[in-house]
Every structure is written in structure tokens, then in C-alpha cells.
Write a protein that holds these residues in place. Structure first.
Motif, short mmCIF file in Angstrom:
data_model
loop_
_atom_site.label_atom_id
_atom_site.label_comp_id
_atom_site.label_asym_id
_atom_site.label_seq_id
_atom_site.Cartn_x
_atom_site.Cartn_y
_atom_site.Cartn_z
N PHE A 218 10.69 -48.07 3.73
CA PHE A 218 11.20 -47.20 2.67
C PHE A 218 11.10 -48.00 1.37
CE2 PHE A 218 13.28 -45.61 6.50
CZ PHE A 218 13.09 -44.24 6.38
N THR A 219 9.98 -47.87 0.70
CA THR A 219 9.68 -48.73 -0.45
C THR A 219 10.20 -48.16 -1.78
OG1 THR A 219 7.52 -47.64 -0.54
CG2 THR A 219 7.65 -49.77 0.59
N GLU A 220 10.91 -47.04 -1.73
CA GLU A 220 11.33 -46.38 -2.96
C GLU A 220 12.14 -47.30 -3.88
OE1 GLU A 220 10.81 -42.98 0.02
OE2 GLU A 220 11.55 -45.05 0.04
N VAL A 221 13.13 -48.02 -3.31
CA VAL A 221 13.99 -48.85 -4.16
C VAL A 221 13.20 -49.92 -4.90
CG1 VAL A 221 16.15 -48.46 -2.93
CG2 VAL A 221 14.59 -50.27 -2.14
N ARG A 222 12.06 -50.30 -4.37
CA ARG A 222 11.28 -51.37 -5.00
C ARG A 222 10.47 -50.89 -6.20
NH1 ARG A 222 9.65 -55.85 -0.44
NH2 ARG A 222 11.68 -55.88 0.61
N ILE A 223 10.36 -49.56 -6.34
CA ILE A 223 9.70 -49.04 -7.54
C ILE A 223 10.68 -48.27 -8.43
CG2 ILE A 223 7.42 -48.95 -6.47
CD1 ILE A 223 7.81 -45.86 -6.35
N GLY A 224 11.97 -48.41 -8.17
CA GLY A 224 12.97 -47.84 -9.07
C GLY A 224 13.40 -46.43 -8.79
N VAL A 225 13.15 -45.93 -7.57
CA VAL A 225 13.60 -44.58 -7.20
C VAL A 225 14.39 -44.67 -5.90
CG1 VAL A 225 11.74 -43.43 -8.45
CG2 VAL A 225 11.41 -44.04 -6.06
N ALA A 226 14.67 -43.54 -5.29
CA ALA A 226 15.44 -43.49 -4.04
C ALA A 226 14.79 -42.51 -3.08
CB ALA A 226 16.89 -43.07 -4.32
N PRO A 227 14.99 -42.69 -1.77
CA PRO A 227 14.44 -41.75 -0.78
C PRO A 227 15.26 -40.46 -0.75
CG PRO A 227 15.66 -43.47 0.34
CD PRO A 227 15.68 -43.83 -1.12
N ALA A 228 15.23 -39.73 -1.85
CA ALA A 228 16.13 -38.59 -2.03
C ALA A 228 15.73 -37.39 -1.19
CB ALA A 228 16.18 -38.22 -3.52
N VAL A 229 14.59 -36.78 -1.50
CA VAL A 229 14.17 -35.56 -0.82
C VAL A 229 13.94 -35.79 0.67
CG1 VAL A 229 12.23 -33.96 -0.62
CG2 VAL A 229 13.25 -34.42 -2.86
N ILE A 230 13.36 -36.95 1.03
CA ILE A 230 13.07 -37.17 2.44
C ILE A 230 14.34 -37.42 3.25
CG2 ILE A 230 10.74 -37.97 1.97
CD1 ILE A 230 11.73 -40.83 2.52
N SER A 231 15.47 -37.63 2.57
CA SER A 231 16.73 -37.76 3.29
C SER A 231 17.14 -36.47 3.99
CB SER A 231 17.85 -38.18 2.34
OG SER A 231 17.70 -39.52 1.94
N LEU A 232 16.60 -35.35 3.52
CA LEU A 232 16.99 -34.07 4.12
C LEU A 232 16.72 -34.03 5.61
CD1 LEU A 232 15.81 -31.79 1.19
CD2 LEU A 232 18.18 -32.10 1.95
N PRO A 233 15.51 -34.37 6.10
CA PRO A 233 15.33 -34.45 7.55
C PRO A 233 15.73 -35.79 8.15
CG PRO A 233 13.22 -34.77 6.46
CD PRO A 233 14.22 -34.47 5.38
N LEU A 234 15.74 -36.85 7.35
CA LEU A 234 16.00 -38.18 7.90
C LEU A 234 17.46 -38.40 8.29
CD1 LEU A 234 13.70 -40.34 5.66
CD2 LEU A 234 13.90 -40.63 8.14
N LEU A 235 18.38 -38.10 7.40
CA LEU A 235 19.77 -38.46 7.66
C LEU A 235 20.36 -37.76 8.88
CD1 LEU A 235 21.22 -38.71 4.03
CD2 LEU A 235 20.46 -40.55 5.55
N PRO A 236 20.04 -36.48 9.15
CA PRO A 236 20.60 -35.86 10.36
C PRO A 236 19.99 -36.38 11.67
CG PRO A 236 19.95 -34.19 8.74
CD PRO A 236 19.34 -35.48 8.32
N ARG A 237 18.85 -37.10 11.60
CA ARG A 237 18.14 -37.44 12.83
C ARG A 237 18.09 -38.93 13.13
NH1 ARG A 237 13.00 -33.12 12.73
NH2 ARG A 237 14.02 -31.66 14.16
N THR A 238 18.71 -39.76 12.30
CA THR A 238 18.58 -41.20 12.48
C THR A 238 19.93 -41.88 12.57
OG1 THR A 238 18.38 -41.44 10.08
CG2 THR A 238 16.33 -41.35 11.32
N ASN A 239 19.90 -43.14 13.01
CA ASN A 239 21.10 -43.96 13.10
C ASN A 239 21.49 -44.43 11.70
OD1 ASN A 239 22.73 -46.32 13.23
ND2 ASN A 239 22.07 -46.72 15.33
N PRO A 240 22.66 -44.02 11.18
CA PRO A 240 22.98 -44.32 9.78
C PRO A 240 23.12 -45.80 9.48
CG PRO A 240 24.85 -43.30 10.89
CD PRO A 240 23.69 -43.18 11.81
N ARG A 241 23.64 -46.60 10.43
CA ARG A 241 23.79 -48.03 10.18
C ARG A 241 22.43 -48.71 10.14
NH1 ARG A 241 27.86 -49.79 7.66
NH2 ARG A 241 27.86 -51.81 8.70
N ALA A 242 21.55 -48.33 11.04
CA ALA A 242 20.21 -48.92 11.04
C ALA A 242 19.42 -48.48 9.81
CB ALA A 242 19.47 -48.53 12.31
N LEU A 243 19.58 -47.22 9.44
CA LEU A 243 18.82 -46.69 8.31
C LEU A 243 19.27 -47.34 7.00
CD1 LEU A 243 16.60 -44.57 7.81
CD2 LEU A 243 18.42 -42.97 7.19
#
Length: 244
Positions: free
Chosen positions: A120-145
Motif C-alpha cells: 500500500f504505497t499511497e502514504v509514500r506519495i502523500g495520499v491515503a488508501p481511501a476508496v480501496i478501503s471500501l472492499p478492503l476493511l470489511p474483508r481483512t484483519n485490521p491489526r495486520a492491515l
């Protein structure tokens, strides 16, 4: 120029991201063409399932910084994959970065080669994984993510499985996909559609609740001074000004 290659075998439609010159970056054109191909496959009664894969050594490098799709277009594409009444299976044999990880998360099943890498390289170019969080957050381990979101570190396929980003990985990804696709071919189409609705209900709740806010966040961050510096630094292959 065609950016999505299409093939079919025994009722499985394979859609390949086919823009290797920019590592299958998610340009406005590629996102639009993929959405059209998914629409066609979804309507085709001869298609039982869809495999989403790639040419070249990269599944997707994320958003095309020279021709990015509007955030709304990426949201619509991710939701389309989730709402499609047929299973979508990701087949990954190369690298996946940033927005490409949103495609994986939207797929119902995701299988990768052990040679694949992820970040997830977004933070390294000054943005955040915003839109892709929509499918990601409900399906992944929050501590690992959290570690991967916050650091932008590269991680391997085994870690991607542990995080919940992937379903499975193996040195031979096609050996994994054989029984998966055979199982889908042996399943009743209407039953598959209803079962997929059960599995995606929580993900679609996140879209209904958060899509507008995350779309606005993405647009704001991409137009920020830090994003301009980060993208310029990336294209010039140098450290951004904030690196210490």
C-alpha cells in the motif's frame, strides 16, 4: 488500443489487464474498458465465472499518475465487481500496488503465486488508501492491515493470505485455480448469485455508508501540496521532501 484481453474456456471468461507498458496502472481508459468487459460478461448467459488476471510482471501498479480515473469511477468499478451476479476470481502472478489491491479485495476469491509482492504505497506519495478501503476493511484483519497501510512496506503472498487480502497462494497459482474453477462450473448459476449476495452484504453496507466520504477524501488528498510533491518525487525517482 485494447487494454483488456478477453478469452473464454468452458464458461469461464478471463479478463486480462493488458497495459504492460505502464505496469497495468489504473488509467481512466483501463478502468472504463474493464467496466465494459465486466458488464458484457455479467449479461452473458454463457459465462459462469470470471477470472481477472494480467499480462506482464505486474497485476497493477495502482492509479496511473499521468491519467488517473476520477475517484467516482474507481468506486463504481469496485462496486461493479462486488455486485456482479457471477463469481470473480483474481489470478495474480506478479506485483500489486496501491489501487490494484482494491481490485483484489473486490474479487470473491483471490489466488496468487508466491512470487507476487504487495504494498500500500499511497502514504509514500502523500495520499491515503481511501476508496480501496471500501472492499478492503470489511474483508481483512485490521491489526495486520494497519501496519501495511501506515508504512507502505512491501509484503509477500503468505502475509497477504494472513492479512485476508488473498484467499490462497502457491508456487503454481494455476494448480490452485484448477479445483476452484471446476467447483464454480459444477455450481448452479442462480445458487452462485444468491450465495455471492450473502457473502458481499457487509461489503456493500460499507459502500452505502462510506463511499461519498471516501471519494471526497481521495479527491482532496490527490489535490494537496504533499501529493503533488510525492507524485513528482515518484516520477523523478527521488525521495519526497518529507523523508528524514
Amino acid at each position: 488500443m485494447t487494454l483488456i484481453a478477453r478469452t473464454r474456456a468452458r464458461a469461464v471468461e478471463t479478463l486480462s489487464l493488458d497495459s504492460p507498458h505502464n505496469r497495468n496502472a489504473l488509467s481512466a481508459a483501463l478502468v472504463g474498458e474493464l467496466a465494459g468487459a465486466l458488464t458484457d460478461a455479467g449479461k452473458d448467459t454463457g459465462v459462469r465465472a470470471i477470472v481477472l488476471t494480467h499480462t506482464g510482471n505486474t497485476f497493477s501498479a495502482g492509479a496511473d499518475l499521468k491519467d488517473p480515473p476520477p475517484p467516482e469511477a474507481l468506486v463504481a468499478l469496485l462496486r461493479q465487481i462486488i455486485e456482479l451476479p457471477k463469481p470473480v476470481v483474481a489470478r495474480v502472478t506478479g506485483h500489486v500496488r496501491a489501487g490494484g489491491l482494491g481490485l483484489l479485495a473486490a474479487c470473491d476469491i483471490a489466488a496468487a503465486s508466491t512470487e507476487a509482492t504487495f504494498a500500500f504505497t499511497e502514504v509514500r506519495i502523500g495520499v491515503a488508501p481511501a476508496v480501496i478501503s471500501l472492499p478492503l476493511l470489511p474483508r481483512t484483519n485490521p491489526r495486520a492491515l494497519a501496519r501495511h497501510y501506515l508504512t507502505g512496506e512491501r509484503f509477500d503472498a503468505a502475509e497477504a493470505v494472513a492479512t485476508g487480502l488473498l484467499t490462497t497462494c502457491d508456487s503454481d497459482v494455476d494448480r490452485l485455480l484448477g479445483p476452484i474453477l471446476e467447483g464454480l462450473r459444477r455450481s448452479a448459476p442462480d445458487a452462485l448469485a444468491e450465495t455471492k449476495r450473502l457473502l458481499t452484504a457487509r461489503v456493500l453496507e460499507a459502500f452505502d455508508r462510506d463511499a461519498d466520504a471516501l471519494t471526497a477524501l481521495s479527491a482532496r488528498l490527490f489535490s494537496s501540496p504533499q501529493a503533488r510533491e510525492g507524485m513528482t518525487a515518484f516520477l523523478e525517482r527521488r525521495d519526497a521532501a518529507w523523508v528524514v
